[in-house]
Design a protein around this motif. Structure first.
Motif, PDB file in Angstrom:
ATOM      1  N   GLU A   1       0.828  -0.973   0.090  1.00 52.14           N
ATOM      2  CA  GLU A   1       0.716  -0.107  -0.171  1.00 52.14           C
ATOM      3  C   GLU A   1       1.183   1.325   0.344  1.00 52.14           C
ATOM      4  N   ILE A   2       0.787   2.883  -0.784  1.00 58.57           N
ATOM      5  CA  ILE A   2       1.471   3.073  -1.419  1.00 58.57           C
ATOM      6  C   ILE A   2       0.659   4.742  -1.037  1.00 58.57           C
ATOM      7  N   LEU A   3      -0.005   4.343  -2.049  1.00 53.34           N
ATOM      8  CA  LEU A   3      -1.559   5.097  -2.004  1.00 53.34           C
ATOM      9  C   LEU A   3      -2.456   5.013  -0.443  1.00 53.34           C
ATOM     10  N   PRO A   4      -3.127   5.597  -0.203  1.00 53.45           N
ATOM     11  CA  PRO A   4      -3.982   4.837   1.391  1.00 53.45           C
ATOM     12  C   PRO A   4      -5.604   3.963   0.459  1.00 53.45           C
ATOM     13  N   ASN A   5      -5.185   3.535   0.925  1.00 56.65           N
ATOM     14  CA  ASN A   5      -6.549   2.095   0.710  1.00 56.65           C
ATOM     15  C   ASN A   5      -6.389   1.301  -0.590  1.00 56.65           C
ATOM     16  N   THR A   6      -5.130   1.510  -0.950  1.00 56.84           N
ATOM     17  CA  THR A   6      -4.827   0.931  -2.459  1.00 56.84           C
ATOM     18  C   THR A   6      -3.845  -0.162  -2.812  1.00 56.84           C
ATOM     19  N   ILE A   7      -4.186  -0.887  -3.953  1.00 62.73           N
ATOM     20  CA  ILE A   7      -2.729  -1.632  -3.573  1.00 62.73           C
ATOM     21  C   ILE A   7      -1.775  -1.934  -5.502  1.00 62.73           C
TER      22      ILE A   7
ATOM     23  N   SER B   1      12.579   8.713  -3.048  1.00 61.86           N
ATOM     24  CA  SER B   1      12.161   8.484  -4.413  1.00 61.86           C
ATOM     25  C   SER B   1      10.840   8.593  -5.010  1.00 61.86           C
ATOM     26  N   ASP B   2      10.531   8.588  -6.370  1.00 58.58           N
ATOM     27  CA  ASP B   2       9.358   8.425  -6.811  1.00 58.58           C
ATOM     28  C   ASP B   2       8.709   7.301  -7.107  1.00 58.58           C
ATOM     29  N   MET B   3       7.802   7.345  -7.412  1.00 58.61           N
ATOM     30  CA  MET B   3       6.776   6.403  -8.132  1.00 58.61           C
ATOM     31  C   MET B   3       5.910   7.263  -9.312  1.00 58.61           C
ATOM     32  N   SER B   4       5.244   6.688  -9.832  1.00 59.22           N
ATOM     33  CA  SER B   4       4.151   7.008 -10.843  1.00 59.22           C
ATOM     34  C   SER B   4       3.174   6.313 -11.007  1.00 59.22           C
ATOM     35  N   LEU B   5       2.161   6.459 -10.657  1.00 57.93           N
ATOM     36  CA  LEU B   5       0.954   6.324  -9.965  1.00 57.93           C
ATOM     37  C   LEU B   5      -0.020   5.985 -10.721  1.00 57.93           C
ATOM     38  N   ASN B   6      -1.081   5.615 -10.830  1.00 60.77           N
ATOM     39  CA  ASN B   6      -2.295   5.679 -11.506  1.00 60.77           C
ATOM     40  C   ASN B   6      -3.185   6.097  -9.837  1.00 60.77           C
TER      41      ASN B   6
ATOM     42  N   ASP C   1      -5.583   4.878  -9.467  1.00 58.83           N
ATOM     43  CA  ASP C   1      -5.878   2.659  -8.420  1.00 58.83           C
ATOM     44  C   ASP C   1      -4.664   2.361  -7.907  1.00 58.83           C
ATOM     45  N   GLY C   2      -3.536   2.914  -7.826  1.00 60.29           N
ATOM     46  CA  GLY C   2      -2.470   2.008  -7.123  1.00 60.29           C
ATOM     47  C   GLY C   2      -1.532   2.024  -8.181  1.00 60.29           C
ATOM     48  N   SER C   3      -1.929   1.078  -9.299  1.00 63.03           N
ATOM     49  CA  SER C   3      -1.455   0.612 -10.772  1.00 63.03           C
ATOM     50  C   SER C   3       0.074   1.489 -10.924  1.00 63.03           C
ATOM     51  N   ILE C   4       1.132   0.804 -11.681  1.00 64.63           N
ATOM     52  CA  ILE C   4       2.218   2.032 -11.682  1.00 64.63           C
ATOM     53  C   ILE C   4       1.805   2.451 -13.238  1.00 64.63           C
ATOM     54  N   LYS C   5       2.563   3.491 -13.826  1.00 61.77           N
ATOM     55  CA  LYS C   5       2.208   4.025 -15.335  1.00 61.77           C
ATOM     56  C   LYS C   5       3.505   3.006 -16.237  1.00 61.77           C
ATOM     57  N   GLU C   6       2.728   3.033 -16.928  1.00 63.52           N
ATOM     58  CA  GLU C   6       3.908   2.283 -17.729  1.00 63.52           C
ATOM     59  C   GLU C   6       4.600   3.653 -18.517  1.00 63.52           C
ATOM     60  N   PRO C   7       6.180   3.502 -19.093  1.00 67.31           N
ATOM     61  CA  PRO C   7       6.631   4.523 -19.042  1.00 67.31           C
ATOM     62  C   PRO C   7       6.183   4.339 -20.758  1.00 67.31           C
ATOM     63  N   GLN C   8       5.832   5.958 -21.328  1.00 69.55           N
ATOM     64  CA  GLN C   8       5.655   6.171 -22.071  1.00 69.55           C
ATOM     65  C   GLN C   8       7.121   6.119 -23.313  1.00 69.55           C
TER      66      GLN C   8
ATOM     67  N   GLY D   1      13.175  12.589 -18.426  1.00 67.44           N
ATOM     68  CA  GLY D   1      13.273  11.795 -18.364  1.00 67.44           C
ATOM     69  C   GLY D   1      12.031  11.128 -17.718  1.00 67.44           C
ATOM     70  N   HIS D   2      12.053  10.356 -16.836  1.00 68.86           N
ATOM     71  CA  HIS D   2      10.490   9.908 -16.004  1.00 68.86           C
ATOM     72  C   HIS D   2      10.503  10.210 -14.797  1.00 68.86           C
ATOM     73  N   GLU D   3       9.743  10.808 -14.136  1.00 68.33           N
ATOM     74  CA  GLU D   3       9.439  11.532 -12.966  1.00 68.33           C
ATOM     75  C   GLU D   3       7.994  10.790 -12.302  1.00 68.33           C
ATOM     76  N   GLY D   4       8.324  10.391 -11.154  1.00 73.51           N
ATOM     77  CA  GLY D   4       7.383  10.720 -10.522  1.00 73.51           C
ATOM     78  C   GLY D   4       6.072  11.786 -10.234  1.00 73.51           C
ATOM     79  N   ASN D   5       4.754  10.998 -10.189  1.00 74.11           N
ATOM     80  CA  ASN D   5       4.135  11.571  -9.292  1.00 74.11           C
ATOM     81  C   ASN D   5       4.072  12.037  -7.665  1.00 74.11           C
ATOM     82  N   VAL D   6       4.309  11.119  -7.375  1.00 72.26           N
ATOM     83  CA  VAL D   6       4.223  10.902  -5.976  1.00 72.26           C
ATOM     84  C   VAL D   6       5.967  10.753  -5.072  1.00 72.26           C
ATOM     85  N   LEU D   7       5.737  11.517  -4.907  1.00 74.19           N
ATOM     86  CA  LEU D   7       7.426  11.664  -4.139  1.00 74.19           C
ATOM     87  C   LEU D   7       7.761  10.921  -2.755  1.00 74.19           C
ATOM     88  N   LEU D   8       8.658  10.205  -2.490  1.00 71.71           N
ATOM     89  CA  LEU D   8       8.616   8.972  -0.919  1.00 71.71           C
ATOM     90  C   LEU D   8       9.626   9.139  -0.731  1.00 71.71           C
TER      91      LEU D   8
END
Ligand code: C2O
Ligand code: CU
Length: 485
Positions: free
Chosen positions: A74-80, A201-206, A208-215, A225-232
């Motif tokens: 669980e990174i975003l609250p209540n999502t996997i 670190s950072d993560m690119s999350l939708n 629903d908690g899924s990781i965005k595919e790099p385009q 460079g690929h930057e995440g929308n969530v900073l950790l």
């Protein structure tokens, strides 16, 4: 061999035209047991990263198991989120050794693709460096490999895959390695405050908690460079740290992102920087804002000054590292600090913060030019070294000193990393810049150049150097230095 590193993801059809338009539970020897009387919560409990478990009873050998696997967390609250993690944790376990210890890592790959572990910054023998086919192949799915080396230098390092790195790091594979300056008996004669390892670190999350595919082929993705929308911070979104009033904090910070710069401040407090990539610097420097490009480390002291139970925030700000990189970006709360508990006072003698950093002279060194380049061939952008994607080879032999003039003719900064050896930044007269600090990753500013003094002390082999914006590395901004015995 270079291309194997890319395994799978050489983007892309992008045009410059389009683009331009647009803890371990803290140093237990330093009083982690202390709890705040009112809350009974450890000051660092929200930020603790579990340490790797040492299964070897010899006090100068640290032997651990690491498994890379897809794991639901669980990174975003209540999502996997189905992340790729070491030992099921984000970040991976903090590895703690003393300088001079032997580190043995029994690694198992449970991912669905090959991987390796690169020990970023540690001066390992080349066969332990985690670059595939140099000489060992990558660890196949279901396979194992034992990394086994002596850790020669104190400092903060980190580990990450060196296969399909943009994707594997982006999915959560990274962790910190603390190499204590403490002697073999594990005792630090002068602790510098409550110690905390901060893995940024950072993560690119939708949503629903899924990781965005790099385009693939996405111009912004590849050039910025690929930057995440969530900073950790230690795998958490905006956690809270609860230091004791008046107690000095020692933060050992690593930026493990693919491409995101960390630039942050804390209220009006000042940080005392005492070290970086390869350990301590010769003298402290004071700053209000800390900057870490991808892969860089800092060792800083801070005595937060707030009123009891008042919440203050460590704030990330967009740092302009080239065309468009800070455009219309809001600040982000990284983590909060609430102070309470009994007042403690650490008196650190500034004289204790000077250390002797030994540096060789570079007057007879060979001069090497390393140009970081972007070329447009039709619709395609190649990044390279001296105009060549992937294939530049520099020659050296053990015992050589070289001065690398690393120039950047592009519109973006590049955090330049050399495997296997530290370097010193030199001024135009080839004198080391003060404070003296051994580094392995340094920013080369836009339309500018820097000089690095490198001493190939031992360990022949083929050593990679590359931009640590992983998108840039995968587009070709990498080369090799061939060190002969
Ligand atoms: Cu952390 Cu080749 O890099
Ligand atoms: Cu770059």
């Amino acid at each position: 061999m270079f291309r194997r590193f890319l395994a799978g993801r050489v983007a892309t059809l992008l045009s410059l035209g389009t683009m331009v338009g647009s803890l371990f539970s803290c140093g237990s020897e330093q009083g982690t047991q202390t709890t705040s009387p009112d809350t009974q919560v450890d000051w660092d409990s929200e930020l603790v990263v579990a340490e790797a478990i040492d299964t070897n009873h010899d006090s100068s050998v640290v032997e651990i198991d690491l498994i890379a696997d897809e794991t639901e967390i669980e990174i975003l609250p209540n999502t996997i989120t189905k992340a790729w993690l070491y030992n099921g944790q984000l970040p991976g376990p903090t590895i703690r050794v003393n300088k001079g210890d032997r580190l043995i890592v029994h690694f198992t790959n449970h991912l669905s693709e090959p991987t390796t572990i690169h020990w970023h910054g540690i001066r390992v023998p080349v066969e332990m460096d985690g670059v595939p086919d140099n000489p060992f192949p990558a660890v196949e799915p279901g396979g194992t490999f034992t990394y086994d080396f002596v850790v020669p230098d104190a400092g903060l390092y980190w580990y990450h895959p060196h296969v399909n790195s943009l994707n594997q790091v982006g999915n959560g594979l990274y962790g910190a390695i603390v190499v204590n300056e403490y002697g073999a008996n594990g005792v630090d004669s002068s602790p510098l405050g409550d110690e905390l390892v901060l893995v940024l670190s950072d993560m690119s999350l939708n949503d629903d908690g899924s990781i965005k595919e790099p385009q693939p082929g996405d111009a912004f993705g590849s050039l910025f460079g690929h930057e995440g929308n969530v900073l950790l911070v230690n795998g958490k979104i905006n956690p809270t740290l609860r230091p004791h009033i008046g107690q000095s904090q020692r933060w050992r910070i690593v930026n493990t992102t693919r491409a995101l710069y960390y630039w942050f401040d804390f209220d009006e407090s000042k940080f005392t920087v005492i070290g970086g990539d390869g350990g301590r610097s010769s003298e402290p420097t004071v700053t209000e804002r800390l900057l870490l490009a991808p892969a860089q480390r800092l060792d800083v002291l801070l005595t937060p000054i707030t009123k009891e139970n008042e919440k203050k925030v460590v704030t990330w700000t967009a740092y302009d590292h080239g065309f468009g990189t800070a455009f219309e970006r809001e600040p982000v709360s990284l983590f909060s600090i609430i102070q309470s508990g009994a007042e403690k006072e650490d008196k650190i003698d500034p004289g204790d913060l000077r250390v002797n950093v030994e540096v060789p002279g570079f007057s007879e060194a060979d001069n090497i030019n390393v140009a970081l380049t972007i070329d447009q061939v039709g619709d395609k952008v190649d990044m390279g070294i001296n105009g060549l994607p992937f294939d530049t080879m520099i020659h050296a032999k053990v015992g050589d000193k070289q001065i690398w003039t690393v120039s950047n003719s592009t519109d973006w900064e590049h955090p330049f990393h050399l495997h296997g050896f530290f370097f010193l930044e030199l001024d135009e007269n080839n004198q080391p810049i003060h404070p003296l600090q051994w580094k392995d990753t340094v920013v080369v500013p836009v339309h500018s150049n820097i000089k690095l003094g490198i001493f190939f002390d031992s360990r022949p082999g083929d050593w990679m150097f590359h931009c640590h914006i992983l998108d840039h590395a995968e587009l070709g901004m990498m080369g090799m230095v061939h060190v002969i015995p």
